[in-house]
Design a protein around this motif. Structure first.
Motif, PDB file in Angstrom:
ATOM      1  N   ALA A  75       0.832  -1.207   0.000  1.00  0.00           N
ATOM      2  CA  ALA A  75       0.000   0.000   0.000  1.00  0.00           C
ATOM      3  C   ALA A  75       0.867   1.257   0.000  1.00  0.00           C
ATOM      4  N   GLU A  76       1.936   1.233   0.774  1.00  0.00           N
ATOM      5  CA  GLU A  76       2.862   2.374   0.791  1.00  0.00           C
ATOM      6  C   GLU A  76       3.466   2.588  -0.587  1.00  0.00           C
ATOM      7  N   ALA A  77       3.792   1.487  -1.257  1.00  0.00           N
ATOM      8  CA  ALA A  77       4.365   1.587  -2.603  1.00  0.00           C
ATOM      9  C   ALA A  77       3.369   2.215  -3.567  1.00  0.00           C
ATOM     10  N   CYS A  78       2.097   1.848  -3.438  1.00  0.00           N
ATOM     11  CA  CYS A  78       1.074   2.438  -4.305  1.00  0.00           C
ATOM     12  C   CYS A  78       0.983   3.946  -4.077  1.00  0.00           C
ATOM     13  N   ILE A  79       0.993   4.357  -2.821  1.00  0.00           N
ATOM     14  CA  ILE A  79       0.928   5.790  -2.517  1.00  0.00           C
ATOM     15  C   ILE A  79       2.139   6.509  -3.107  1.00  0.00           C
ATOM     16  N   ALA A  80       3.321   5.891  -2.967  1.00  0.00           N
ATOM     17  CA  ALA A  80       4.541   6.495  -3.521  1.00  0.00           C
ATOM     18  C   ALA A  80       4.460   6.633  -5.033  1.00  0.00           C
ATOM     19  N   ALA A  81       3.735   5.712  -5.678  1.00  0.00           N
ATOM     20  CA  ALA A  81       3.586   5.755  -7.131  1.00  0.00           C
ATOM     21  C   ALA A  81       2.448   6.669  -7.570  1.00  0.00           C
ATOM     22  N   GLY A  82       1.684   7.206  -6.614  1.00  0.00           N
ATOM     23  CA  GLY A  82       0.567   8.077  -6.944  1.00  0.00           C
ATOM     24  C   GLY A  82      -0.729   7.337  -7.207  1.00  0.00           C
ATOM     25  N   ILE A  83      -0.840   6.130  -6.667  1.00  0.00           N
ATOM     26  CA  ILE A  83      -2.030   5.305  -6.878  1.00  0.00           C
ATOM     27  C   ILE A  83      -2.873   5.283  -5.607  1.00  0.00           C
ATOM     28  N   GLU A  84      -4.150   5.614  -5.747  1.00  0.00           N
ATOM     29  CA  GLU A  84      -5.072   5.547  -4.615  1.00  0.00           C
ATOM     30  C   GLU A  84      -6.075   4.413  -4.755  1.00  0.00           C
ATOM     31  N   LYS A  85      -6.399   4.046  -5.990  1.00  0.00           N
ATOM     32  CA  LYS A  85      -7.371   2.985  -6.240  1.00  0.00           C
ATOM     33  C   LYS A  85      -6.776   2.010  -7.256  1.00  0.00           C
ATOM     34  N   PRO A  86      -6.009   1.024  -6.778  1.00  0.00           N
ATOM     35  CA  PRO A  86      -5.301   0.138  -7.697  1.00  0.00           C
ATOM     36  C   PRO A  86      -6.147  -1.049  -8.167  1.00  0.00           C
ATOM     37  N   LEU A  87      -5.836  -1.501  -9.373  1.00  0.00           N
ATOM     38  CA  LEU A  87      -6.331  -2.775  -9.880  1.00  0.00           C
ATOM     39  C   LEU A  87      -5.155  -3.731  -9.908  1.00  0.00           C
ATOM     40  N   LEU A  88      -5.250  -4.812  -9.145  1.00  0.00           N
ATOM     41  CA  LEU A  88      -4.194  -5.826  -9.156  1.00  0.00           C
ATOM     42  C   LEU A  88      -4.446  -6.758 -10.333  1.00  0.00           C
ATOM     43  N   ILE A  89      -3.447  -6.905 -11.189  1.00  0.00           N
ATOM     44  CA  ILE A  89      -3.548  -7.772 -12.362  1.00  0.00           C
ATOM     45  C   ILE A  89      -2.552  -8.911 -12.219  1.00  0.00           C
ATOM     46  N   THR A  90      -3.057 -10.126 -12.348  1.00  0.00           N
ATOM     47  CA  THR A  90      -2.220 -11.315 -12.228  1.00  0.00           C
ATOM     48  C   THR A  90      -2.740 -12.387 -13.172  1.00  0.00           C
ATOM     49  N   ASP A  91      -2.108 -13.557 -13.173  1.00  0.00           N
ATOM     50  CA  ASP A  91      -2.561 -14.607 -14.083  1.00  0.00           C
ATOM     51  C   ASP A  91      -3.552 -15.538 -13.389  1.00  0.00           C
ATOM     52  N   LYS A  92      -4.187 -16.380 -14.179  1.00  0.00           N
ATOM     53  CA  LYS A  92      -5.251 -17.249 -13.674  1.00  0.00           C
ATOM     54  C   LYS A  92      -4.755 -18.170 -12.572  1.00  0.00           C
ATOM     55  N   GLY A  93      -3.546 -18.689 -12.737  1.00  0.00           N
ATOM     56  CA  GLY A  93      -3.027 -19.640 -11.756  1.00  0.00           C
ATOM     57  C   GLY A  93      -2.765 -19.027 -10.399  1.00  0.00           C
TER      58      GLY A  93
END
Length: 381
Positions: free
Chosen positions: A24-42
């Protein structure tokens, strides 16, 4: 020596066990407040993914996830991810996973605010300048394998499902703003994935070291990356809980992707179309191709691998290095041919033509022609 730290290259890397807690701290540092986590099906249903979502949710950022990502992600995956991203009103992406998930996530973030179609931004000439930089969403990358190094890359590899070509989508702003390298996330990797991803990192270093282009910093990084793989990949393979080996392999993966700014070569030129047509694992395909490509390039690279072998503690110079590669593949259960890898009825003519169109061709130290590339492919079958 404590394997933890914060580095700047030119992205910010938070390295060390347990650092997923800082997502969460990393998201704030990147300027992200509402992130979408994208990953693979597995990975979508695995504990490590739930842990990452828990961290975001605990910080009031929600637990949004998109996981319709194929092993070789394609434009359909990109469009589906874009639809979710835009309709959800997200303002950044958490790229979570191995190379497929990271590449897809970075491409979705890149395309988030673009008006031109995806293939207009293929890494040809200066096509990247067609993009609107303001339309590129910020990215936080969290690798869960130690192989592609996509977390420190400025591109995504996307397969055109109609032509079966792997395309590189590039833009400088695709480089993640913050990377979390937490080796604890790789502890549960199966042996085959540990081997395939680790050998992908090794292939990046080998090909960068082989490239004829001038980049002395890349050359040094590639050499040390090979040393880390030699020392720590067998340990990670034999004991999946060896956290030091897992951490060192995460370093090797990032180093390989850094080094191949100098160029890739025939290994990747071959493995890209093979993977696109036959859906093989990229790193494992690289490993299958590597011994034959080393011999293919022998006249151009033998002297420099005499030097590399000495640094790596391998006797016998170039020949000894080739023997080492063969032995490493055997020790890690790598198939000896494309047939053993599961490639059935390969269309050698199609694969040859596709290999010669791949951007990696330009970094090979020996010129690739239709005749010698076809012969190389036939030797792998």
């Amino acid at each position: 020596m404590a394997l933890t730290g914060n580095w700047s290259y030119p992205t910010s890397i938070r390295f060390g066990a347990g650092r997923i807690s800082e997502l969460a701290e990393a998201c704030i540092a990147a300027g992200i407040e509402k992130p979408l986590l994208i990953t693979d099906k597995g990975l979508a249903s695995m504990d490590i993914t739930a842990r990452a979502l828990d961290v975001l949710d605990g910080a009031g950022m929600g637990r949004a996830i998109f996981s319709e990502v194929d092993p070789n992600p394609n434009e359909t995956n990109v469009e589906a991810g874009l639809k979710v991203y835009r309709e959800g009103g997200y303002d950044g992406v958490v790229a979570f996973g191995g190379g497929s998930g990271l590449d897809l996530a970075k491409t979705v973030a890149f395309m988030a605010g673009q008006s031109r179609p995806l293939w207009d931004f293929e890494d040809i000439g200066d096509w990247w300048t067609r993009a609107d930089p303001a339309g590129i969403a910020p990215i936080v990358a969290v690798p869960t394998t130690a192989g592609t190094g996509s977390e420190v890359g400025r591109a995504g590899v996307i397969t055109n499902s109609e032509t079966h070509e792997k395309k590189i989508i590039f833009h400088p702003k695709m480089l993640p703003a913050v990377v979390i390298c937490d080796p604890e996330l790789t502890v549960g990797m199966p042996k085959a994935i540990t081997a395939g991803t680790g050998l992908d990192a090794f292939a990046h270093c080998v090909e960068a070291f082989s490239s004829p282009h001038y980049h002395p910093m890349s050359q040094g990084i590639a050499l040390e990356g090979m040393r880390l793989v030699k020392e720590f990949l067998p340990r990670a393979y034999n004991d999946g809980g060896d956290i030091e080996a897992r951490a060192q392999m995460m370093s090797a993966a990032a180093m390989g992707a850094t080094a191949f700014q100098k160029g890739l070569g025939a290994i990747h030129a071959l493995s890209h179309p093979i993977g696109a047509w036959h859906h093989t694992h990229h790193g494992t395909t690289n490993a299958v191709c590597m011994p034959a490509v080393l011999q293919f390039n022998r006249e151009a690279i033998a002297d420099r691998f005499d030097t590399a072998a000495a640094y790596l503690g391998i006797t016998g110079g170039f020949v000894g290095f080739c023997d080492y590669v063969n032995g490493l593949n055997d020790a890690l259960g790598v198939p000896k041919s494309l047939t053993e890898l599961g490639v059935k009825d390969p269309n050698v003519d199609t694969l040859t033509k596709a290999a010669l169109q791949d951007p990696s061709v330009g970094g090979n130290p020996v010129e690739m022609t239709y005749e010698n590339t076809k012969a190389l492919l036939e030797s792998l079958i």
